[in-house]
Design an enzyme around this catalytic site. Structure first.
Site, PDB file in Angstrom:
ATOM      1  N   TYR A  61     -12.980   8.360  -0.426  1.00 10.65           N
ATOM      2  CA  TYR A  61     -13.102   7.636  -2.017  1.00 10.65           C
ATOM      3  C   TYR A  61     -13.821   7.810  -2.533  1.00 10.65           C
ATOM      4  O   TYR A  61     -14.911   6.405  -2.183  1.00 10.65           O
ATOM      5  CB  TYR A  61     -11.723   7.014  -0.943  1.00 10.65           C
ATOM      6  CG  TYR A  61     -10.070   6.807  -1.058  1.00 10.65           C
ATOM      7  CD1 TYR A  61      -9.256   8.451  -1.677  1.00 10.65           C
ATOM      8  CD2 TYR A  61     -10.168   7.882   0.085  1.00 10.65           C
ATOM      9  CE1 TYR A  61      -8.397   7.997  -1.311  1.00 10.65           C
ATOM     10  CE2 TYR A  61      -8.457   8.205   0.475  1.00 10.65           C
ATOM     11  CZ  TYR A  61      -7.781   8.568  -0.847  1.00 10.65           C
ATOM     12  OH  TYR A  61      -6.625   9.273   0.322  1.00 10.65           O
ATOM     13  N   ARG A  85      -0.837  11.411   0.298  1.00  7.85           N
ATOM     14  CA  ARG A  85      -0.436  10.332  -0.681  1.00  7.85           C
ATOM     15  C   ARG A  85      -2.207   9.629  -1.552  1.00  7.85           C
ATOM     16  O   ARG A  85      -2.534   9.650  -0.845  1.00  7.85           O
ATOM     17  CB  ARG A  85       0.441   9.592  -0.250  1.00  7.85           C
ATOM     18  CG  ARG A  85       1.690  10.370   0.532  1.00  7.85           C
ATOM     19  CD  ARG A  85       2.611   9.109   0.639  1.00  7.85           C
ATOM     20  NE  ARG A  85       3.275  10.252   1.863  1.00  7.85           N
ATOM     21  CZ  ARG A  85       4.503   8.619   2.425  1.00  7.85           C
ATOM     22  NH1 ARG A  85       4.750   7.778   2.362  1.00  7.85           N
ATOM     23  NH2 ARG A  85       5.609   9.685   3.523  1.00  7.85           N
ATOM     24  N   ARG A 103      -8.561  -0.274  -1.371  1.00  8.66           N
ATOM     25  CA  ARG A 103      -8.741  -1.544  -2.369  1.00  8.66           C
ATOM     26  C   ARG A 103      -8.253  -2.823  -1.610  1.00  8.66           C
ATOM     27  O   ARG A 103      -9.303  -3.187  -1.995  1.00  8.66           O
ATOM     28  CB  ARG A 103      -7.098  -0.971  -3.191  1.00  8.66           C
ATOM     29  CG  ARG A 103      -7.559   0.654  -3.786  1.00  8.66           C
ATOM     30  CD  ARG A 103      -5.525   0.758  -4.241  1.00  8.66           C
ATOM     31  NE  ARG A 103      -5.342  -0.513  -4.994  1.00  8.66           N
ATOM     32  CZ  ARG A 103      -3.579  -0.939  -5.511  1.00  8.66           C
ATOM     33  NH1 ARG A 103      -2.756   0.372  -4.971  1.00  8.66           N
ATOM     34  NH2 ARG A 103      -3.205  -1.767  -5.856  1.00  8.66           N
ATOM     35  N   ASP A 155      -1.195   6.483  -4.167  1.00 11.37           N
ATOM     36  CA  ASP A 155      -0.653   5.639  -4.815  1.00 11.37           C
ATOM     37  C   ASP A 155      -0.575   5.698  -6.628  1.00 11.37           C
ATOM     38  O   ASP A 155      -1.179   6.410  -7.028  1.00 11.37           O
ATOM     39  CB  ASP A 155      -0.852   4.506  -4.807  1.00 11.37           C
ATOM     40  CG  ASP A 155      -0.888   4.002  -3.091  1.00 11.37           C
ATOM     41  OD1 ASP A 155      -0.556   5.404  -2.304  1.00 11.37           O
ATOM     42  OD2 ASP A 155      -1.504   4.158  -2.719  1.00 11.37           O
TER      43      ASP A 155
END
Length: 249
Positions: A113, A53, A202, A55
């Site tokens: 990422y 997933r 994050r 977000d």
């Protein structure tokens, strides 16, 4: 039914994340709609399985997904057909037929990422959907010294969103990098690992920014692994700067 693997790029600004949600626009929902349209309304709805997933507001440069299609068609023709029918903020950059046992999520062994952060004094109207923003003064050297503490196998419970549940919060980060781009008033972060918890990247960025701003000491990352307390890692960087860069198999 042949199985297809597709590589997807999307602007996450106008999506409620990857996963299908009732009455909400999602990336998975848009792709499944088009796949089933091209399959000419099959009796059984074709599910599109992503590598994981993303977000709300998070982007992807190379999300991976697979699905079983009722027709054996050339992969490039399927890719072009998907691109012609998908909305402007999603594109399929590659497609191939794969073995029946390939699984976009479970066959993956690491993900990377990328996080872009703007250090400009004011938000740029042409960047705010695609970068985080931090106008406070940052000591790049402190962040560069600290980021290596993320590498290795750790318990990441302090870096998971509050209320997140998983069988285990142990994950391995293979590499953690930081780059300064003063010409663009940006700082880039890149993390590769076996997998990441909900909001983990994050929160990792948020901790580094607080180290750079002097709110935390340079060695505070090791303390956060030890205390195992989400409340000790307070700041979560905005979703707008986060990109799924690659998935490796």
């Amino acid at each position: 039914m042949p199985r297809y693997k597709i590589l997807i790029k999307y602007d996450g600004s106008e999506f409620f994340g990857w996963q299908i949600q009732p009455e909400k626009r999602t990336v998975q929902g848009e792709i499944e709609r088009v796949v089933n349209m091209m399959a000419r309304s099959p009796k059984n709805w074709i599910r599109v399985q992503g590598s994981g997933r993303t977000d709300t507001g998070v982007h992807a440069l190379a999300q991976v997904a697979h699905f079983d299609f009722p027709f054996d068609v050339p992969a490039e023709g399927l890719r072009k057909g998907l691109c012609s029918k998908l909305p402007f903020d999603i594109t399929v950059t590659a497609a191939e037929q794969v073995a029946d046992d390939f699984h976009a999520q479970y066959s993956a062994h690491d993900k990377t990422y990328w996080y872009r952060f703007s250090t400009a004094e004011f938000k740029d109207p042409f960047k705010y959907k695609y970068t985080g923003h931090w106008h406070r003064k940052l000591d790049f050297a402190k962040m560069e010294a600290a980021i290596g503490d993320y590498v290795g196998e750790h318990d990441w419970i302090s870096f998971a969103a509050s209320g997140f549940q998983a069988k285990t919060t142990i994950r391995t980060v293979y590499s953690a990098k930081i780059e300064a781009h003063p010409e663009d008033e940006e700082i880039w972060f890149e993390f590769s690992g076996s997998g990441f918890l909900y909001n983990q990247v994050r929160i990792m960025v948020g901790v580094l920014l607080e180290i750079g701003n002097g709110v935390r000491p340079v060695d505070d990352i090791q303390r956060l692994f030890t205390v195992r307390d989400r409340q000790e890692a307070r700041f979560t960087a905005p979703a707008s700067g986060l990109y799924l860069k690659s998935v490796d198999y």
